[in-house]
Design a protein around this motif. Structure first.
Motif, PDB file in Angstrom:
ATOM      1  N   GLU A 270      44.210  64.120  58.199  1.00 25.72           N
ATOM      2  CA  GLU A 270      45.227  65.097  58.584  1.00 25.72           C
ATOM      3  C   GLU A 270      44.584  66.393  59.080  1.00 25.72           C
ATOM      4  O   GLU A 270      45.059  67.019  60.041  1.00 25.72           O
ATOM      5  CB  GLU A 270      46.152  65.400  57.404  1.00 25.72           C
ATOM      6  N   VAL A 271      43.479  66.792  58.448  1.00 19.19           N
ATOM      7  CA  VAL A 271      42.779  68.007  58.883  1.00 19.19           C
ATOM      8  C   VAL A 271      42.215  67.806  60.280  1.00 19.19           C
ATOM      9  O   VAL A 271      42.352  68.673  61.161  1.00 19.19           O
ATOM     10  CB  VAL A 271      41.658  68.368  57.895  1.00 19.19           C
ATOM     11  N   LEU A 272      41.580  66.668  60.504  1.00 14.01           N
ATOM     12  CA  LEU A 272      41.014  66.398  61.823  1.00 14.01           C
ATOM     13  C   LEU A 272      42.110  66.340  62.896  1.00 14.01           C
ATOM     14  O   LEU A 272      41.942  66.886  63.998  1.00 14.01           O
ATOM     15  CB  LEU A 272      40.239  65.080  61.787  1.00 14.01           C
ATOM     16  N   ASP A 273      43.222  65.676  62.587  1.00  9.36           N
ATOM     17  CA  ASP A 273      44.320  65.583  63.554  1.00  9.36           C
ATOM     18  C   ASP A 273      44.890  66.969  63.866  1.00  9.36           C
ATOM     19  O   ASP A 273      45.199  67.286  65.025  1.00  9.36           O
ATOM     20  CB  ASP A 273      45.426  64.679  63.014  1.00  9.36           C
ATOM     21  N   GLY A 274      45.016  67.808  62.837  1.00  4.26           N
ATOM     22  CA  GLY A 274      45.541  69.151  63.050  1.00  4.26           C
ATOM     23  C   GLY A 274      44.621  69.995  63.912  1.00  4.26           C
ATOM     24  O   GLY A 274      45.082  70.721  64.814  1.00  4.26           O
ATOM     25  N   LEU A 275      43.314  69.913  63.656  1.00  5.54           N
ATOM     26  CA  LEU A 275      42.357  70.666  64.469  1.00  5.54           C
ATOM     27  C   LEU A 275      42.360  70.151  65.908  1.00  5.54           C
ATOM     28  O   LEU A 275      42.249  70.946  66.864  1.00  5.54           O
ATOM     29  CB  LEU A 275      40.953  70.533  63.868  1.00  5.54           C
ATOM     30  N   GLN A 276      42.487  68.835  66.063  1.00  2.73           N
ATOM     31  CA  GLN A 276      42.532  68.257  67.414  1.00  2.73           C
ATOM     32  C   GLN A 276      43.756  68.759  68.178  1.00  2.73           C
ATOM     33  O   GLN A 276      43.654  69.143  69.360  1.00  2.73           O
ATOM     34  CB  GLN A 276      42.580  66.724  67.299  1.00  2.73           C
ATOM     35  N   ALA A 277      44.899  68.815  67.501  1.00  2.00           N
ATOM     36  CA  ALA A 277      46.123  69.298  68.149  1.00  2.00           C
ATOM     37  C   ALA A 277      45.990  70.767  68.538  1.00  2.00           C
ATOM     38  O   ALA A 277      46.417  71.187  69.623  1.00  2.00           O
ATOM     39  CB  ALA A 277      47.319  69.090  67.214  1.00  2.00           C
ATOM     40  N   GLN A 278      45.393  71.576  67.639  1.00  3.15           N
ATOM     41  CA  GLN A 278      45.209  73.002  67.956  1.00  3.15           C
ATOM     42  C   GLN A 278      44.275  73.169  69.144  1.00  3.15           C
ATOM     43  O   GLN A 278      44.498  74.030  70.008  1.00  3.15           O
ATOM     44  CB  GLN A 278      44.610  73.727  66.736  1.00  3.15           C
TER      45      GLN A 278
ATOM     46  N   GLN B 176      34.159  73.076  65.399  1.00  2.00           N
ATOM     47  CA  GLN B 176      34.547  72.852  64.005  1.00  2.00           C
ATOM     48  C   GLN B 176      34.812  71.372  63.751  1.00  2.00           C
ATOM     49  O   GLN B 176      34.412  70.818  62.721  1.00  2.00           O
ATOM     50  CB  GLN B 176      35.789  73.682  63.663  1.00  2.00           C
ATOM     51  N   ILE B 177      35.483  70.714  64.690  1.00  2.00           N
ATOM     52  CA  ILE B 177      35.747  69.277  64.568  1.00  2.00           C
ATOM     53  C   ILE B 177      34.428  68.500  64.540  1.00  2.00           C
ATOM     54  O   ILE B 177      34.242  67.569  63.752  1.00  2.00           O
ATOM     55  CB  ILE B 177      36.649  68.791  65.722  1.00  2.00           C
ATOM     56  N   ALA B 178      33.516  68.894  65.410  1.00  2.00           N
ATOM     57  CA  ALA B 178      32.229  68.198  65.469  1.00  2.00           C
ATOM     58  C   ALA B 178      31.455  68.376  64.161  1.00  2.00           C
ATOM     59  O   ALA B 178      30.834  67.429  63.653  1.00  2.00           O
ATOM     60  CB  ALA B 178      31.414  68.723  66.656  1.00  2.00           C
ATOM     61  N   THR B 179      31.482  69.582  63.613  1.00  2.00           N
ATOM     62  CA  THR B 179      30.780  69.838  62.354  1.00  2.00           C
ATOM     63  C   THR B 179      31.379  69.022  61.220  1.00  2.00           C
ATOM     64  O   THR B 179      30.662  68.416  60.414  1.00  2.00           O
ATOM     65  CB  THR B 179      30.839  71.338  62.002  1.00  2.00           C
ATOM     66  N   LEU B 180      32.725  69.000  61.153  1.00  2.00           N
ATOM     67  CA  LEU B 180      33.384  68.246  60.101  1.00  2.00           C
ATOM     68  C   LEU B 180      33.093  66.756  60.238  1.00  2.00           C
ATOM     69  O   LEU B 180      32.829  66.061  59.238  1.00  2.00           O
ATOM     70  CB  LEU B 180      34.892  68.506  60.146  1.00  2.00           C
ATOM     71  N   SER B 181      33.121  66.238  61.432  1.00  2.00           N
ATOM     72  CA  SER B 181      32.830  64.821  61.656  1.00  2.00           C
ATOM     73  C   SER B 181      31.398  64.491  61.252  1.00  2.00           C
ATOM     74  O   SER B 181      31.122  63.448  60.637  1.00  2.00           O
ATOM     75  CB  SER B 181      33.052  64.460  63.125  1.00  2.00           C
ATOM     76  N   LYS B 182      30.474  65.383  61.549  1.00  2.00           N
ATOM     77  CA  LYS B 182      29.076  65.159  61.177  1.00  2.00           C
ATOM     78  C   LYS B 182      28.904  65.154  59.669  1.00  2.00           C
ATOM     79  O   LYS B 182      28.171  64.336  59.109  1.00  2.00           O
ATOM     80  CB  LYS B 182      28.208  66.248  61.809  1.00  2.00           C
ATOM     81  N   VAL B 183      29.596  66.065  58.999  1.00  2.00           N
ATOM     82  CA  VAL B 183      29.522  66.132  57.533  1.00  2.00           C
ATOM     83  C   VAL B 183      30.031  64.839  56.920  1.00  2.00           C
ATOM     84  O   VAL B 183      29.446  64.285  55.992  1.00  2.00           O
ATOM     85  CB  VAL B 183      30.319  67.338  57.009  1.00  2.00           C
ATOM     86  N   LEU B 184      31.149  64.326  57.450  1.00  2.00           N
ATOM     87  CA  LEU B 184      31.716  63.090  56.903  1.00  2.00           C
ATOM     88  C   LEU B 184      30.777  61.907  57.121  1.00  2.00           C
ATOM     89  O   LEU B 184      30.676  61.017  56.283  1.00  2.00           O
ATOM     90  CB  LEU B 184      33.073  62.817  57.548  1.00  2.00           C
TER      91      LEU B 184
END
Length: 665
Positions: free
Chosen positions: A228-236, A255-263
């Motif tokens: 849900e966080v990733l989808d929300g950031l993508q929409a923004q 921010q999306i790229a950083t979060l994806s890398k962390v996961l």
């Protein structure tokens, strides 16, 4: 004139008098009478020895039947027979239900530490990741009593796991971690902003609304709503791009790229939305390990190993509640017969009872062995939500359990290796110094060594330390520090004379009264000068000089070249740099040195910063005082801090924070 006795008269004289009843036999008879009078009700029983020591605490659905089983059978030379032979007194408490019996048994075991029960160290102080309520909330490490005004995530298995989580919040969501006193006084961004770890709300480089959105995303992420966080950031990001706000869109993309890398870097991550604890147990070599792994919000936070005491004795004695009278009854209850219950299951149930009863428990427990369903049911009621236990999981939970089992195996192997090495060192020292410890009947467990060291800075804040080695390991709970007064600053000999006199004058009196025991070896950090002073003290007190040994630094004061100096006149001994005995002596000496230095530094800091104002506050001990001074840079900083800031320090409750706040105003 004498008369010879007839054969019948002589035989009559040989008839023995009735045997006098011994105190032990009387106590046994009284105990059996008490057992016969027990009710057929649920309850808890406690066994005591002749010295009043608590041997065992047990629970029963049927007190009379359960307790009678200990005394109606011949247990021979087994461990349970050894315990039963020591029982001279019994106490019982009748309760209303088996659930109440379980709770009472658990509380008594944790508070009284009986000799024949499986015992886990009571460590409920898990760390949390905390969002402090504020216009611009900050994320901090927290350990202690929770305050409902703030939001907490966890618990985490270790401080390292919390700090990793904080770094994640900084890296992905740019949340602040600074104290409010720093936040309100910044005039320009700090270094964290420069390295892209904070959005600098302190100098208004981000709006309140945008910062609040980052906080919401962080909370959702920690709650397991990652997609849900990733989808929300993508929409923004798409909305900003359509509005031609490419700079903001680029920030969201990063921010999306950083979060994806962390996961991707997470060792275990799933969409599992239920918090879960995984419990794996391994028993080997008379020791046991329970490995607890925590999954929160779909993230595997790490694990922690627990090593219970008294496993062999407890398992031999703890035959559990009375076994079902028939196989049909056992099948109907859904439980295996008592004789089939493995040791691992008993250890696991002991851990669950001592760890979760009366504390927060996640909704799912994944266990390596099946556990009693009644015990799991007891975890459900106090929490207001259902707790389930699963011992044959599939898919993700299967992977978690396999990891936890492997972790338990590795932790136990490491412990056995370390214990074997330490026992070898103890044996080597006993042989090298020809010691005869009082505890030799039980191997080398009874060997007790005390070591002393003096620490000061140019004569300021002189302190002496005494550390204790017993049972093949250091015993921090028995360490003592002594403030040295009334001597010339820097006079180490006078300081050593004072600490040894204070330590052993009282101990000699206790030994004479039968309530104390002298150590088998006394180590002094120093050479002939220190030993000469120590010899004078021991001679005055009438103590055996052969117990006293000095640890003299070798040539160039290099580690491994130490020599042992004896107070009874023997020649100095060099054990060799690779000697296991010298390794143990160096370990104990270094611990005494560390303990003395930390105490001296705390005392010196107290004197220089006026820390005595904190010492006068009830509930603020040396550790809490040191944490406060370190966090706020001195007493002035503590006095200027708010109640909320004080409560954010590890170990400081909101009530104590208010007390400190009032005392320093």
């Amino acid at each position: 004139m004498t008369r010879r006795l007839t054969p019948d008269e002589a035989e009559a004289l040989l008839i023995p008098e009735p045997a006098l009843e011994t105190p032990a036999a009387a106590a046994r008879e009284r105990l059996l009478t008490e057992v016969a009078a027990l009710p057929a009700l649920p309850g808890v029983y406690r066994y005591f020895d002749a010295e009043g020591g608590l041997l065992y605490v047990g629970k029963a659905k049927h007190l009379k039947r359960r307790v009678s089983s200990y005394f109606q059978k011949d247990h021979g030379g087994t461990r349970i027979g050894h315990m039963v032979s020591k029982i001279v007194r019994m106490e019982t408490t009748v309760v209303r239900s088996e659930a109440e019996a379980l709770l009472l048994e658990n509380n008594l075991i944790k508070s009284l530490n009986p000799r024949f029960n499986i015992l886990f160290r009571d460590d409920k102080s898990y760390p949390y990741l905390k969002f402090v309520t504020h216009e611009f909330p900050r994320v901090v490490y927290f350990r202690g009593a929770v305050d409902r005004r703030h939001r907490y995530f966890g618990p985490y298995p270790s401080a390292w796991a919390v700090k990793e989580g904080i770094q994640l919040m900084q890296k992905v969501f740019l949340l602040r971690t600074c104290e409010d006193t720093v936040f309100h006084n910044r005039t320009r961004p700090c270094l964290l902003h420069q390295i892209h770890r904070c959005s600098a709300p302190c100098v208004d480089l981000i709006s309140r609304e945008d910062y609040a959105a980052d906080v919401r995303n962080a909370v959702r992420f920690l709650s397991g709503q990652t997609q849900e966080v990733l989808d929300g950031l993508q929409a923004q990001m798409m909305a900003c791009a359509e509005a031609f706000d490419y700079e903001k869109a680029a920030e969201l993309r990063d921010q999306i790229a950083t979060l994806s890398k962390v996961l991707q870097q997470q060792s275990v991550f799933t969409q599992e939305d239920r918090d879960t604890d995984i419990l794996a147990v391994k028993v080997q070599g008379g020791r046991a390990c329970v490995n607890l792994a925590m999954v929160r919000g779909g993230r595997h936070l790490g694990d922690r190993a627990y090593f219970p005491a008294h496993v062999e004795d407890a398992v031999a004695v703890d035959v559990g509640d009375e076994a079902p009278e028939s196989a049909a009854e056992a099948a109907e209850a859904g439980d295996a017969p008592e004789t089939a219950r493995p040791v691992e299951a008993r250890v696991l149930e002991a851990f669950i009872a001592q760890h979760y009863l009366g504390a927060a428990c996640p909704p799912v427990l994944v266990t390596s062995h099946p556990v009693d369903r009644g015990l799991v049911a007891m975890l459900t009621d106090p929490q207001g939500h259902k707790v389930s236990a699963q011992h044959q999981p599939r898919e993700n939970r299967r992977a978690w359990l396999d990891m936890a089992v492997k972790g338990a195996e590795l932790a136990l192997a490491r412990l056995l290796s370390e214990e074997g090495s330490q026992q070898a060192r103890t044996r080597a020292l006993v042989e090298a110094l020809d010691l005869a410890p009082e505890g030799m009947d039980a191997g080398l467990e009874g060997l007790r060594i005390e070591c002393f060291d003096i620490s000061h800075t140019a004569g300021e804040a002189t302190q002496a330390s005494c550390v204790v080695f017993e049972g093949h390991k250091m015993q921090p709970g028995q360490y003592r520090r002594y403030n040295i007064t009334g001597i010339t600053g820097g006079d180490d000999y006078a300081a050593m004379r004072q600490v040894l006199t204070r330590r052993y004058a009282k101990l000699v009196d206790a030994v004479q009264q039968g309530t104390g025991r002298l150590p088998d070896l006394v180590l002094v950090d120093g050479g002939r000068g220190q030993i000469s002073v120590a010899r004078e003290v021991f001679t005055t007190l009438g103590l055996n000089l052969s117990l006293l040994v000095g640890v003299e630094k070798g040539e160039g004061r290099k580690v491994g070249l130490e020599e042992l100096v004896f107070a009874d006149g023997r020649e100095k001994v060099y054990l060799g740099h690779d000697s296991a005995a010298l390794m143990l002596v160096a370990q104990i000496r270094d611990e005494a040195h560390r303990f003395a230095i930390t105490g001296m530094r705390a005392k010196r800091a107290s004197v220089r910063t006026g820390g005595s104002r904190l010492e006068d506050i009830a509930g603020v001990g040396p550790k809490k005082r040191a944490r406060l001074l370190q966090r706020f840079g001195g007493v002035r900083g503590v006095a200027a801090a708010s109640v909320e800031d004080l409560a954010g320090v590890e170990g400081i409750s909101p009530e104590l924070a208010e007390e400190i706040y009032r005392a320093l105003r």
